[in-house]
Design a protein around this motif. Structure first.
Motif, PDB file in Angstrom:
ATOM      1  N   VAL A  64      13.382 -41.568  23.038  1.00  0.00           N
ATOM      2  CA  VAL A  64      13.426 -41.786  24.476  1.00  0.00           C
ATOM      3  C   VAL A  64      12.256 -42.686  24.858  1.00  0.00           C
ATOM      4  O   VAL A  64      11.134 -42.497  24.384  1.00  0.00           O
ATOM      5  CB  VAL A  64      13.334 -40.457  25.252  1.00  0.00           C
ATOM      6  CG1 VAL A  64      13.332 -40.705  26.748  1.00  0.00           C
ATOM      7  CG2 VAL A  64      14.462 -39.520  24.855  1.00  0.00           C
ATOM      8  N   GLY A  65      12.518 -43.669  25.691  1.00  0.00           N
ATOM      9  CA  GLY A  65      11.437 -44.549  26.110  1.00  0.00           C
ATOM     10  C   GLY A  65      11.789 -45.297  27.380  1.00  0.00           C
ATOM     11  O   GLY A  65      12.925 -45.294  27.846  1.00  0.00           O
ATOM     12  N   TYR A  66      10.793 -45.916  27.977  1.00  0.00           N
ATOM     13  CA  TYR A  66      10.998 -46.693  29.193  1.00  0.00           C
ATOM     14  C   TYR A  66       9.918 -47.763  29.279  1.00  0.00           C
ATOM     15  O   TYR A  66       8.837 -47.663  28.668  1.00  0.00           O
ATOM     16  CB  TYR A  66      10.937 -45.802  30.444  1.00  0.00           C
ATOM     17  CG  TYR A  66       9.607 -45.127  30.653  1.00  0.00           C
ATOM     18  CD1 TYR A  66       8.598 -45.717  31.420  1.00  0.00           C
ATOM     19  CD2 TYR A  66       9.344 -43.885  30.071  1.00  0.00           C
ATOM     20  CE1 TYR A  66       7.368 -45.103  31.598  1.00  0.00           C
ATOM     21  CE2 TYR A  66       8.121 -43.265  30.251  1.00  0.00           C
ATOM     22  CZ  TYR A  66       7.142 -43.875  31.008  1.00  0.00           C
ATOM     23  OH  TYR A  66       5.930 -43.259  31.174  1.00  0.00           O
ATOM     24  N   ILE A  67      10.213 -48.810  30.043  1.00  0.00           N
ATOM     25  CA  ILE A  67       9.243 -49.854  30.337  1.00  0.00           C
ATOM     26  C   ILE A  67       9.541 -50.371  31.741  1.00  0.00           C
ATOM     27  O   ILE A  67      10.712 -50.526  32.112  1.00  0.00           O
ATOM     28  CB  ILE A  67       9.284 -50.979  29.284  1.00  0.00           C
ATOM     29  CG1 ILE A  67       8.127 -51.958  29.492  1.00  0.00           C
ATOM     30  CG2 ILE A  67      10.623 -51.683  29.265  1.00  0.00           C
ATOM     31  CD1 ILE A  67       7.928 -52.891  28.310  1.00  0.00           C
ATOM     32  N   GLU A  68       8.504 -50.571  32.540  1.00  0.00           N
ATOM     33  CA  GLU A  68       8.706 -50.889  33.949  1.00  0.00           C
ATOM     34  C   GLU A  68       7.570 -51.770  34.451  1.00  0.00           C
ATOM     35  O   GLU A  68       6.405 -51.593  34.070  1.00  0.00           O
ATOM     36  CB  GLU A  68       8.742 -49.587  34.766  1.00  0.00           C
ATOM     37  CG  GLU A  68       8.882 -49.778  36.264  1.00  0.00           C
ATOM     38  CD  GLU A  68       8.768 -48.475  37.033  1.00  0.00           C
ATOM     39  OE1 GLU A  68       8.286 -48.505  38.177  1.00  0.00           O
ATOM     40  OE2 GLU A  68       9.150 -47.419  36.484  1.00  0.00           O
ATOM     41  N   GLY A  69       7.893 -52.723  35.299  1.00  0.00           N
ATOM     42  CA  GLY A  69       6.873 -53.551  35.921  1.00  0.00           C
ATOM     43  C   GLY A  69       7.362 -54.080  37.247  1.00  0.00           C
ATOM     44  O   GLY A  69       8.563 -54.135  37.513  1.00  0.00           O
TER      45      GLY A  69
ATOM     46  N   VAL B 290      -0.806 -55.141  45.288  1.00  0.00           N
ATOM     47  CA  VAL B 290      -0.751 -53.998  44.368  1.00  0.00           C
ATOM     48  C   VAL B 290       0.521 -54.078  43.532  1.00  0.00           C
ATOM     49  O   VAL B 290       1.630 -54.097  44.071  1.00  0.00           O
ATOM     50  CB  VAL B 290      -0.797 -52.657  45.128  1.00  0.00           C
ATOM     51  CG1 VAL B 290      -0.660 -51.490  44.158  1.00  0.00           C
ATOM     52  CG2 VAL B 290      -2.088 -52.539  45.921  1.00  0.00           C
ATOM     53  N   ASP B 291       0.364 -54.160  42.219  1.00  0.00           N
ATOM     54  CA  ASP B 291       1.508 -54.138  41.315  1.00  0.00           C
ATOM     55  C   ASP B 291       1.349 -52.988  40.330  1.00  0.00           C
ATOM     56  O   ASP B 291       0.326 -52.297  40.314  1.00  0.00           O
ATOM     57  CB  ASP B 291       1.682 -55.474  40.594  1.00  0.00           C
ATOM     58  CG  ASP B 291       0.406 -55.896  39.857  1.00  0.00           C
ATOM     59  OD1 ASP B 291      -0.386 -55.007  39.470  1.00  0.00           O
ATOM     60  OD2 ASP B 291       0.188 -57.106  39.670  1.00  0.00           O
ATOM     61  N   GLU B 292       2.382 -52.785  39.519  1.00  0.00           N
ATOM     62  CA  GLU B 292       2.374 -51.687  38.545  1.00  0.00           C
ATOM     63  C   GLU B 292       2.975 -52.153  37.239  1.00  0.00           C
ATOM     64  O   GLU B 292       3.885 -52.983  37.214  1.00  0.00           O
ATOM     65  CB  GLU B 292       3.206 -50.495  39.044  1.00  0.00           C
ATOM     66  CG  GLU B 292       2.643 -49.741  40.219  1.00  0.00           C
ATOM     67  CD  GLU B 292       3.504 -48.549  40.575  1.00  0.00           C
ATOM     68  OE1 GLU B 292       2.949 -47.468  40.817  1.00  0.00           O
ATOM     69  OE2 GLU B 292       4.745 -48.698  40.603  1.00  0.00           O
ATOM     70  N   PHE B 293       2.462 -51.610  36.157  1.00  0.00           N
ATOM     71  CA  PHE B 293       3.072 -51.802  34.842  1.00  0.00           C
ATOM     72  C   PHE B 293       2.925 -50.494  34.089  1.00  0.00           C
ATOM     73  O   PHE B 293       1.836 -49.920  34.032  1.00  0.00           O
ATOM     74  CB  PHE B 293       2.387 -52.933  34.081  1.00  0.00           C
ATOM     75  CG  PHE B 293       2.929 -53.136  32.690  1.00  0.00           C
ATOM     76  CD1 PHE B 293       4.202 -53.653  32.499  1.00  0.00           C
ATOM     77  CD2 PHE B 293       2.167 -52.802  31.583  1.00  0.00           C
ATOM     78  CE1 PHE B 293       4.709 -53.837  31.216  1.00  0.00           C
ATOM     79  CE2 PHE B 293       2.664 -52.980  30.299  1.00  0.00           C
ATOM     80  CZ  PHE B 293       3.936 -53.505  30.114  1.00  0.00           C
TER      81      PHE B 293
END
Length: 720
Positions: free
Chosen positions: A208-213, A221-224
């Motif tokens: 199980v995995g995920y990647i998000e940006g 303001v950003d997110e990774f």
């Protein structure tokens, strides 16, 4: 950010079958008897591993209110953060999330230590403490909100309740999977995958995995973030199962204290305005955890469960935060010049847990006993190195540069060179605790059951302050009893009542190095559990009262330290419903009335704010309501689903010892999904459909977290 997002999207797309998403394929035996409501919806919940602390009980037999948020509900609403998922239960209220960098919530009005993330269980292990960032819902099979008096069994929890996360486990002998991607408002892109592979008849791996940006609704303001959450399952014959789980996650995002509110005007600045310093860069939070569990069924009545886990987390970064002192804050003079502190954080934690339990049943004189015996040992090292430089006192007439000012009405980022934080706190808290618990639920008649139990806890807390060279140590122990009764009035109605006492060590010290007394709590609740429409619709009605001593709050003038505010009480009423209505309409409904207040009189020594008996606890609304309806139907022979929900959160105190309140809000959400070809679906969600202005939590008038505006996502899921 553009380059980073492009890389993340490319990686996600290229590795869909190797990385993350929500899995729907589930089969096998229901070993942990998860949820009557989930079963009524037709959901088969499988972990392959017995649930810790549960024993062989149906939900209706437990003298406690338990609400389950399953993977289907998370997927329908596209909820990808634990804090967002817990909004579905009205008994849970959002708390201060340290600039969006940890999970913080209160259950039935009690939140715990404001200087640490809210603790929760993961597969029965203490997994919520530490600094790994907000938990992602990828890899979660279900979220159990275990409300009420359970401390005598679980130990170290808040009397209002505990959240237990059950993760997706490797399924022996099966191969299946799902994967998907989505894009959304503010240039968000995310991919997930969940692949279960049968390596041999007795060995399986679940990846199980995920990647998000992406950006956010907050300026600059950003997110990774990414995570890899595999599980390995090994069956040694028909009666023994070994499970290994790995957690490896990383979050990169700027520290964000939110907006300021002057004179009760929530339009002082736009909700998108960032008042920190983009030049500070990202805070980075990462976590790595390992757990190993061995389950062995001795026969058809007795089972042994042994387990161990270790989890290491790290949070580090720089930030520019509004100073909260009236004697230093120029904003209170001119209404636009926000004086700021420069802060640095290096928070490191390591937690090790070992536990074992024996469950089974036997008969004595015609009475059926179902028993649970166990022990656990927990070691938690919490290191905090914190620095800050504050603006000078207004009485010295400091320059704007000295006060590190930003104009809230016309911000210019990078106007001044940021000051270098000076050491403020450099401390290691080392807590070790051991517990032994026993529980016996006795069937006195076919309809009447009594639960008796107790837990013995022993703890040692040592604090080493490397700035003052003051070391402190405290040891304590206590027995916490529990009692419960369950009476089945009819097949559709069960009544229950329960009483429990709790004991939890307060980690850390005050600014003078004094370790606080442990929290002692008493919990009482009574309620009714119903099963309607031949079990298709289940619900719980509960009335409760909780009391605890030695409650702590954050020391506003000394970050990282706490102050004692004495006693607190919470009482209220809850209604939870879950299941199917006629016409195959899914219903989720939750309402809570919470009256949580201080029961002591306290004068803060730094700012002289006064807490009086009867003052409400911070961020706790009186009334919270959540309802959701959805329906599955066919379109041109393809399955489709449409649904929507509404959440109401009442007014709540926004700063301790003040008259500052966050306004109530109502949020509406909508979601839908349609199968376009076999095993491939398109989905879409819209949250805050009517773009309401709302505020998630607050610590002071100068640290208010605005909620997101209307947010839409669209994506696909595929499975095999």
């Amino acid at each position: 950010m553009i380059a980073r997002l492009s890389v993340s999207t490319a990686l996600a797309t290229a590795s869909l079958v190797l990385l993350p998403a929500q899995a729907l394929a589930q089969s096998g035996d229901d070993l942990d008897q998860a949820s009557d409501a989930a079963s009524a919806r037709g959901t088969i919940i499988v972990s392959g591993v017995r649930q810790a602390y549960r024993g062989n009980f149906a939900i209706s037999e437990i003298p406690q209110s338990i609400d389950v948020i399953d993977a289907e509900t998370l997927e329908d609403n596209n909820l990808i953060r634990l804090n967002d998922a817990l909004d579905l239960n009205a008994s849970v209220a959002r708390q201060n999330t340290l600039g969006g960098l940890w999970d913080a919530f209160a259950i039935r009005g009690f939140a715990g230590d404001e200087n640490l993330p809210t603790g929760y269980l993961v597969n029965g292990f203490n997994g919520g403490r530490g600094f790994g960032g907000e938990r992602d819902t990828a890899g979660i099979e279900r979220i159990e909100v275990l409300k009420g008096p359970a401390a005598a069994l679980l130990g170290r929890g808040e009397p209002g309740g505990t959240v237990n996360i059950v993760t997706k486990q490797a399924q022996i002998g099966q191969t299946f999977g799902t994967f998907g991607s989505q894009i959304g408002s503010f240039d968000k892109a995310r991919s997930e995958a969940d692949i279960n592979l049968a390596v041999t008849d007795g060995l399986s791996a679940r990846l199980v995995g995920y990647i998000e940006g992406g950006d956010t609704f907050r300026d600059t303001v950003d997110e990774f973030r990414w995570g890899f959450l595999p599980s390995i399952g090994l069956a040694l014959g028909a009666n023994t199962r070994i499970t290994y789980d790995l957690e490896k996650t990383r979050v990169e995002t700027p520290f964000d204290r939110g907006i300021v509110v002057l004179d009760g005007n929530f339009k002082t600045v736009p909700r998108s305005r960032y008042l920190g310093a983009p030049g500070d860069g990202d805070h980075i939070a990462r976590a790595e955890g390992h757990s190993l569990r061995i389950q062995h069924d001795l026969d058809d009545r007795w089972s042994v469960l042994l387990g161990a886990s270790i989890r290491d987390t790290l949070l580090t970064g720089l930030s520019s935060d509004a100073d909260l002192s009236g004697s230093r804050q120029s904003l209170f003079r001119d209404g636009r010049s926000l004086a700021r502190e420069r802060r640095s954080r290096l928070y490191d934690s390591e937690q090790t847990v070992v536990r074992g339990e024996l469950t089974g049943e036997f008969m004595t004189g015609g009475l059926r006993h179902r028993v649970l015996l166990g022990a656990d040992h927990d070691s938690f090292d919490n290191y905090q190195q914190f620095g800050r430089t504050r603006p000078p006192a207004l009485s010295t007439n400091p320059s704007e540069e000295a006060a590190y000012v930003i104009d809230i009405l016309d911000p210019v980022y990078g106007r001044f060179d940021p000051p270098i934080p000076r050491p403020n706190n450099d401390r290691l808290d080392r807590q070790t605790s051991s517990g032994i618990f026993v529980q016996d639920q006795i069937e006195l008649t076919d309809r009447l059951q009594v639960r008796l139990g107790a837990r013995y806890d022993d703890f040692t807390l040592r604090t080493e302050n490397y700035i003052t060279d003051v070391n402190s140590e405290r040891k304590d122990d206590r027995i916490s009893p529990q009692f419960g009764i369950v009476y089945e009035v009819a097949a559709a109605l069960t009544l229950y009542a329960a009483y429990s006492e709790g004991f939890r060590a307060n980690i850390g010290t005050d600014v003078n190095g004094v370790i606080f007394e442990p929290e002692i709590s008493k919990s009482m609740e009574t309620g009714a559990k119903v099963s309607l429409l031949q079990g298709a619709l289940t619900g719980t009605f509960t009335v409760y009262q909780l009391e605890k001593d030695n409650v702590l709050a954050s020391d506003i003038n000394n970050p990282g330290f706490s102050v004692a505010i004495g006693k607190a009480r919470s009482r209220g009423v809850e209604v939870d419903m879950n299941g199917k209505l006629p016409g195959k309409v899914d219903l989720l409904l939750s309402y809570a009335y919470v009256d949580a207040e201080s029961r002591s009189s306290v004068l803060d020594p730094n700012f002289s704010f006064e807490i009086k008996p009867g003052d409400p606890l911070i961020n706790i609304p009186d009334h919270t309501f959540n309802a959701q309806l959805s329906k599955t139907f066919s379109v041109a022979g393809r399955q489709a689903k449409l649904g929507g929900g509404v959440q109401y959160v009442g007014e709540r105190l926004g700063a301790t010892g003040t008259e500052f309140y966050l306004p109530d809000h109502t949020l509406v959400r909508a979601f839908g999904e349609i199968e376009v070809v076999d095993n491939v679906s398109l989905f879409g969600t819209v949250s805050n459909l009517f773009d309401a202005a709302w505020y998630a939590n607050s610590y002071s008038q100068l640290w208010v977290q605005p909620g997101a505006p209307r947010t839409a996502t669209i994506g696909f899921r595929a499975g095999f």
